[in-house]
Design a protein around this motif. Structure first.
Motif, PDB file in Angstrom:
ATOM      1  N   PRO A 226       0.834  -1.259  -0.099  1.00 40.71           N
ATOM      2  CA  PRO A 226       0.037  -0.216   0.030  1.00 40.71           C
ATOM      3  C   PRO A 226       0.848   1.337  -0.068  1.00 40.71           C
ATOM      4  O   PRO A 226       1.790   1.289   0.604  1.00 40.71           O
ATOM      5  CB  PRO A 226      -0.710  -0.053   1.161  1.00 40.71           C
ATOM      6  N   THR A 227       0.488   2.391  -0.754  1.00 43.58           N
ATOM      7  CA  THR A 227       1.458   3.354  -1.009  1.00 43.58           C
ATOM      8  C   THR A 227       1.900   4.082   0.357  1.00 43.58           C
ATOM      9  O   THR A 227       2.893   4.611   0.214  1.00 43.58           O
ATOM     10  CB  THR A 227       0.771   4.663  -1.597  1.00 43.58           C
ATOM     11  N   VAL A 228       0.977   4.065   1.346  1.00 45.99           N
ATOM     12  CA  VAL A 228       1.360   4.833   2.774  1.00 45.99           C
ATOM     13  C   VAL A 228       2.780   4.011   3.198  1.00 45.99           C
ATOM     14  O   VAL A 228       3.800   4.423   3.336  1.00 45.99           O
ATOM     15  CB  VAL A 228       0.356   4.595   3.745  1.00 45.99           C
ATOM     16  N   LEU A 320      17.657  13.761   5.090  1.00 41.65           N
ATOM     17  CA  LEU A 320      16.446  14.505   5.774  1.00 41.65           C
ATOM     18  C   LEU A 320      15.773  15.004   4.191  1.00 41.65           C
ATOM     19  O   LEU A 320      14.551  15.035   3.925  1.00 41.65           O
ATOM     20  CB  LEU A 320      16.843  15.848   6.312  1.00 41.65           C
ATOM     21  N   ALA A 321      16.700  15.554   3.164  1.00 39.79           N
ATOM     22  CA  ALA A 321      16.074  16.014   2.017  1.00 39.79           C
ATOM     23  C   ALA A 321      15.561  15.015   1.260  1.00 39.79           C
ATOM     24  O   ALA A 321      14.286  15.167   0.831  1.00 39.79           O
ATOM     25  CB  ALA A 321      17.304  16.584   1.368  1.00 39.79           C
ATOM     26  N   TYR A 322      15.986  13.909   1.244  1.00 35.13           N
ATOM     27  CA  TYR A 322      15.368  12.666   0.597  1.00 35.13           C
ATOM     28  C   TYR A 322      13.941  12.295   1.439  1.00 35.13           C
ATOM     29  O   TYR A 322      13.004  11.884   0.341  1.00 35.13           O
ATOM     30  CB  TYR A 322      16.340  11.537   0.627  1.00 35.13           C
ATOM     31  N   SER A 323      14.182  12.389   2.500  1.00 32.91           N
ATOM     32  CA  SER A 323      12.795  11.808   3.093  1.00 32.91           C
ATOM     33  C   SER A 323      11.532  12.605   2.723  1.00 32.91           C
ATOM     34  O   SER A 323      10.181  12.393   2.569  1.00 32.91           O
ATOM     35  CB  SER A 323      12.981  11.653   4.779  1.00 32.91           C
ATOM     36  N   LEU A 324      11.954  14.243   3.061  1.00 29.27           N
ATOM     37  CA  LEU A 324      10.862  15.051   2.806  1.00 29.27           C
ATOM     38  C   LEU A 324      10.392  14.955   1.254  1.00 29.27           C
ATOM     39  O   LEU A 324       9.222  15.034   1.209  1.00 29.27           O
ATOM     40  CB  LEU A 324      11.430  16.595   3.054  1.00 29.27           C
ATOM     41  N   ALA A 325      11.367  14.944   0.614  1.00 30.46           N
ATOM     42  CA  ALA A 325      10.889  14.953  -0.923  1.00 30.46           C
ATOM     43  C   ALA A 325      10.058  13.585  -1.448  1.00 30.46           C
ATOM     44  O   ALA A 325       8.927  13.816  -1.930  1.00 30.46           O
ATOM     45  CB  ALA A 325      12.220  15.188  -1.806  1.00 30.46           C
ATOM     46  N   THR A 326      10.461  12.473  -0.605  1.00 29.79           N
ATOM     47  CA  THR A 326       9.765  11.318  -0.901  1.00 29.79           C
ATOM     48  C   THR A 326       8.397  11.222  -0.315  1.00 29.79           C
ATOM     49  O   THR A 326       7.445  11.032  -1.179  1.00 29.79           O
ATOM     50  CB  THR A 326      10.607   9.994  -0.475  1.00 29.79           C
ATOM     51  N   VAL A 327       8.254  11.886   0.900  1.00 35.76           N
ATOM     52  CA  VAL A 327       6.897  11.874   1.651  1.00 35.76           C
ATOM     53  C   VAL A 327       6.084  12.566   0.755  1.00 35.76           C
ATOM     54  O   VAL A 327       4.839  12.072   0.574  1.00 35.76           O
ATOM     55  CB  VAL A 327       7.122  12.211   3.121  1.00 35.76           C
ATOM     56  N   SER A 328       6.540  13.835   0.197  1.00 37.45           N
ATOM     57  CA  SER A 328       5.436  14.592  -0.553  1.00 37.45           C
ATOM     58  C   SER A 328       5.167  14.044  -2.105  1.00 37.45           C
ATOM     59  O   SER A 328       3.914  14.047  -2.155  1.00 37.45           O
ATOM     60  CB  SER A 328       6.016  16.088  -0.432  1.00 37.45           C
ATOM     61  N   ALA A 329       6.336  13.376  -2.328  1.00 32.56           N
ATOM     62  CA  ALA A 329       5.790  12.811  -3.633  1.00 32.56           C
ATOM     63  C   ALA A 329       4.593  11.619  -3.602  1.00 32.56           C
ATOM     64  O   ALA A 329       4.032  11.387  -4.386  1.00 32.56           O
ATOM     65  CB  ALA A 329       7.431  12.137  -4.263  1.00 32.56           C
ATOM     66  N   PHE A 330       4.990  10.739  -2.508  1.00 26.88           N
ATOM     67  CA  PHE A 330       3.937   9.600  -2.469  1.00 26.88           C
ATOM     68  C   PHE A 330       2.498  10.267  -1.767  1.00 26.88           C
ATOM     69  O   PHE A 330       1.697   9.496  -2.317  1.00 26.88           O
ATOM     70  CB  PHE A 330       4.563   8.475  -1.370  1.00 26.88           C
ATOM     71  N   GLY A 331       2.837  11.213  -1.120  1.00 25.23           N
ATOM     72  CA  GLY A 331       1.318  11.889  -0.694  1.00 25.23           C
ATOM     73  C   GLY A 331       0.234  12.469  -1.810  1.00 25.23           C
ATOM     74  O   GLY A 331      -0.430  12.154  -2.048  1.00 25.23           O
ATOM     75  N   VAL A 332       1.222  12.914  -2.986  1.00 29.99           N
ATOM     76  CA  VAL A 332       0.685  13.455  -3.913  1.00 29.99           C
ATOM     77  C   VAL A 332       0.145  12.167  -4.920  1.00 29.99           C
ATOM     78  O   VAL A 332      -0.988  12.380  -5.412  1.00 29.99           O
ATOM     79  CB  VAL A 332       1.505  14.316  -5.054  1.00 29.99           C
ATOM     80  N   LEU A 333       0.887  11.289  -4.966  1.00 29.74           N
ATOM     81  CA  LEU A 333       0.407  10.133  -5.652  1.00 29.74           C
ATOM     82  C   LEU A 333      -0.921   9.547  -5.071  1.00 29.74           C
ATOM     83  O   LEU A 333      -1.966   9.086  -5.756  1.00 29.74           O
ATOM     84  CB  LEU A 333       1.598   9.037  -5.599  1.00 29.74           C
ATOM     85  N   MET A 334      -0.825   9.522  -3.747  1.00 31.27           N
ATOM     86  CA  MET A 334      -2.214   8.914  -2.931  1.00 31.27           C
ATOM     87  C   MET A 334      -3.235   9.617  -3.294  1.00 31.27           C
ATOM     88  O   MET A 334      -4.342   9.108  -3.441  1.00 31.27           O
ATOM     89  CB  MET A 334      -1.847   8.759  -1.560  1.00 31.27           C
ATOM     90  N   ALA A 335      -3.169  11.099  -3.063  1.00 30.21           N
ATOM     91  CA  ALA A 335      -4.292  11.994  -3.534  1.00 30.21           C
ATOM     92  C   ALA A 335      -4.754  11.711  -4.808  1.00 30.21           C
ATOM     93  O   ALA A 335      -5.893  11.691  -4.970  1.00 30.21           O
ATOM     94  CB  ALA A 335      -3.806  13.276  -2.982  1.00 30.21           C
ATOM     95  N   VAL A 336      -3.738  11.431  -5.832  1.00 34.64           N
ATOM     96  CA  VAL A 336      -4.377  11.499  -7.204  1.00 34.64           C
ATOM     97  C   VAL A 336      -4.910  10.024  -7.593  1.00 34.64           C
ATOM     98  O   VAL A 336      -5.879   9.998  -8.032  1.00 34.64           O
ATOM     99  CB  VAL A 336      -2.996  11.834  -8.000  1.00 34.64           C
ATOM    100  N   ALA A 337      -4.025   8.904  -7.002  1.00 37.95           N
ATOM    101  CA  ALA A 337      -4.493   7.618  -7.170  1.00 37.95           C
ATOM    102  C   ALA A 337      -5.661   7.273  -6.514  1.00 37.95           C
ATOM    103  O   ALA A 337      -6.712   6.487  -7.324  1.00 37.95           O
ATOM    104  CB  ALA A 337      -3.395   6.884  -6.942  1.00 37.95           C
ATOM    105  N   ARG A 338      -5.994   7.991  -5.518  1.00 35.67           N
ATOM    106  CA  ARG A 338      -7.333   7.626  -4.692  1.00 35.67           C
ATOM    107  C   ARG A 338      -8.618   8.001  -5.532  1.00 35.67           C
ATOM    108  O   ARG A 338      -9.600   7.408  -5.800  1.00 35.67           O
ATOM    109  CB  ARG A 338      -7.256   8.443  -3.526  1.00 35.67           C
ATOM    110  N   GLU A 339      -8.335   9.229  -6.158  1.00 34.76           N
ATOM    111  CA  GLU A 339      -9.438   9.599  -7.000  1.00 34.76           C
ATOM    112  C   GLU A 339      -9.733   9.153  -8.184  1.00 34.76           C
ATOM    113  O   GLU A 339     -10.839   8.605  -8.570  1.00 34.76           O
ATOM    114  CB  GLU A 339      -8.983  11.316  -7.311  1.00 34.76           C
ATOM    115  N   LYS A 340      -8.605   8.361  -8.693  1.00 33.17           N
ATOM    116  CA  LYS A 340      -8.447   7.759 -10.117  1.00 33.17           C
ATOM    117  C   LYS A 340      -9.141   6.416  -9.771  1.00 33.17           C
ATOM    118  O   LYS A 340      -9.827   5.823 -10.662  1.00 33.17           O
ATOM    119  CB  LYS A 340      -7.200   7.590 -10.569  1.00 33.17           C
ATOM    120  N   SER A 341      -8.694   5.838  -8.573  1.00 37.51           N
ATOM    121  CA  SER A 341      -9.118   4.182  -8.490  1.00 37.51           C
ATOM    122  C   SER A 341     -10.563   4.250  -8.414  1.00 37.51           C
ATOM    123  O   SER A 341     -11.177   3.091  -8.294  1.00 37.51           O
ATOM    124  CB  SER A 341      -8.496   3.559  -7.503  1.00 37.51           C
TER     125      SER A 341
END
Lengths: 463, 114
Positions: A226-228, A320-341
């Motif tokens: 699961p994306t989270v 730190l930089a990697y974690s912040l960027a990854t969390v926001s990338a997956f966050g956007v994916l979850m917001a988009v994918a949930r709508e789409k699925s």
């Protein structure tokens, strides 16, 4: 060390909260627990370094910074689980409790002073992750990811344990300081067991942080989970794993740098090349992020290979930089994918999901752009300074400039696939109609993006 | 190559040299690795992993008694406890897969390919 105790207690408390009828209290309670642990983490800031629990755990400002990164990314990821609990027929309390327990494992890995603690930390974190990976019980992809992760993880643990046993045979102790003493005093008659043991432990740990050639499980597991929990795995497990490798190599084996640097250098180059080149060919955003996480493991390994005085700072900043960027990338994916699925079950996680996002929701598009720029290492984001510090350690080492050239070429390749996402967001036409984002998501995404930009503008802030 | 034998350990233990234990556990460990890499049935793979862990336990106990140092034996207890926890989670995952797909052959699981 207070945070370990607190998190263990909080995990049990959250389990008991699950008995209540209302499930709404669980998420705020878990967030509160992580926030308290984050505060407790800094209690000993001024009297560091210190040894705790009969020299089992070690704490200094470096381990505290690593723990802070882990807890911060855990906070952000847990905040993104809102809505996850709704579609789950099972008890969400268990998942939140497992998340809290896994953080205990991560903090133990970061601050171990005894190989027993390394083993226990790795296992607590990994066993929790096996469960979380398979938490989507009806979904065959999630099941398969859980089984693969479990078999590969247990295999890696076995290899690491054999290495630990050999280290014990050579030195007679599991204590990092004693092993360091052995390496220092017997520098001309070091037992072969120690070399073999060190290699096996390193292989086991590199499995966990998914460095090539031990990366083959990563794309499948990241894709199926699961994306989270993909976000959780790619931030927390990676940060803790690198902290542990750094602690092991700098704490005990600095005396035999000439033995291990070449092995690590070969693995670094392989990881950078495999991660970046394969990421170019991916159709699914999640798989692309998996390969990109492999390539980021390569950059972190680059700094470990150099192993200079600046290495710890570079790794902290980069994680730190990697974690912040990854969390926001997956966050956007979850917001988009949930709508789409909701509309169609096919390919909700491909690049096409982002088509036209710039028009549908400018905020999400901006967050995604900043996180991609940060991962690619473009100036004015935290990722740029992360790469800058990492490359700085290589320059300081002097004789490894050839590795720097490969790394820079590979980050140029990286720009290609990160920009593919940005192009899909702004240039391509997709579905129309505004995309609604839950307020909780919005806060998390704004916070992580702000931090990314803030550290990008003022990198000195963290010291 | 190998550490000196501590003088305080009983003669009985020294009847078998430490080298033999080392070779035995290495052999068991390699058998485990080969099992993980070649077998198709998830349960058998799982058993091979347990074999690897037990090879480690044997090695730790051997080193520990040759040094008359109890730390290694304590570690063995930790490994056993953690391995039991891992078995619980692993079998749960296998049962979950069996419920959904009626198979535990790892070749059957190929949904995740690009």
């Amino acid at each position: 060390m207070l945070s370990i105790i607190l998190l263990s207690i909080f995990g049990i408390v959250v389990l008991f909260l699950g008995f209540q009828k209302s499930k709404n209290i669980l998420l705020p309670a878990t967030l509160l627990c992580i926030a308290i642990a984050f505060a407790a983490n800094f209690v000993h800031w001024n009297d560091a370094p210190g040894l705790y629990f009969k020299e089992m755990l070690f704490e200094n400002r470096l381990t505290m910074s690593f723990s802070a990164i882990v807890l911060l990314s855990a906070f952000l990821v847990v905040a993104l689980t809102r809505g996850f609990a709704d579609d789950e027929a099972a008890q969400p309390a268990e998942y939140y409790a497992i998340i809290l327990f896994s953080l205990v494992g991560a903090i133990m890995m970061i601050g171990f002073d005894n190989l027993i603690m390394l083993f226990l930390g790795v296992e607590i974190l990994s066993v929790s992750m096996y469960v979380l990976t398979g938490s989507d019980k009806r979904n065959l992809r999630s099941n398969e990811a859980a089984l693969k992760y479990f078999l590969m993880g247990a295999f890696a643990t076995g290899i690491m344990l054999f290495g630990i046993a050999l280290l014990y045979g050579a030195t007679g102790s599991f204590n990092l300081t004693d092993i360091r003493g052995y390496v220092g005093t017997n520098s001309f008659s070091i037992s072969t067991l120690l070399y073999v043991g060190l290699l096996l432990v390193l292989i086991g740990m590199l499995f966990k942080v998914s460095a090539a050639p031990f990366h083959f499980w990563t794309p499948d597991v990241y894709d199926g989970a699961p994306t989270v929990f993909t976000a959780f795995m790619s931030t927390i497990v990676k940060t803790a794993g690198f902290a542990a490798i750094y602690r092991l190599l700098s704490g005990s084996f600095e005396g035999i740098y000439n033995f291990w640097w070449f092995t690590l250098a070969a693995i670094t180059i392989l990881t950078l090349v495999v991660g970046n080149i394969t990421a170019v060919y991916q159709q699914s955003f999640k798989r692309m992020m998996a390969y990109s996480s492999i390539s980021h493991a390569g950059y972190l390994l680059l700094s470990l290979t150099a192993m200079t005085a600046q290495t710890p700072d570079a790794i902290v900043f980069y994680s730190l930089a990697y974690s912040l960027a990854t969390v926001s990338a997956f966050g956007v994916l979850m917001a988009v994918a949930r709508e789409k699925s909701v509309q169609s079950h096919e390919n909700a996680e491909d690049f096409e999901a982002f088509n036209g996002l710039g028009k549908r929701n400018p905020l999400l598009a901006f967050v995604l752009t900043v996180s991609m720029l940060s991962l690619a290492g473009i100036p004015l984001t935290a990722g740029f300074w992360g790469k800058f510090f990492i490359f700085g350690t290589i320059v300081e080492r002097g004789n490894l400039i050839w590795m720097l050239i490969v790394a820079i070429l590979m980050s140029a390749v990286g720009i290609y696939y990160y920009f593919k996402v940005i192009i899909a967001t702004y240039m391509k036409d997709g579905e129309t109609g505004a995309l609604r984002v839950p307020p909780f998501y919005r806060i998390v995404l704004i916070v992580s993006t702000t931090l990314t930009l803030l550290f990008g503008l003022i990198p000195k802030l963290l010291s | 190559m190998f550490p000196q034998v501590a003088p305080s350990i009983p003669q009985v233990i020294q009847l078998i040299p430490l080298n033999n234990y080392l070779w035995l556990s290495t052999a068991l460990f390699v058998i485990g690795i080969v099992g993980v890499l070649t077998r198709r049935n998830a349960i058998v793979v799982f058993m091979s992993i347990e074999l690897m862990l037990n090879a480690v336990n044997l090695l730790l106990v051997a080193f520990s008694s040759y040094r008359s140092d109890p730390t290694g034996q304590v570690f063995v207890f930790f490994i056993m406890a953690v391995a039991a926890a891992e078995v619980a989670v692993g079998l749960a995952i296998i049962v979950m897969i069996y419920r959904n797909s009626r198979s535990i052959d790892i070749g059957f699981l190929n949904k995740l390919k690009f």
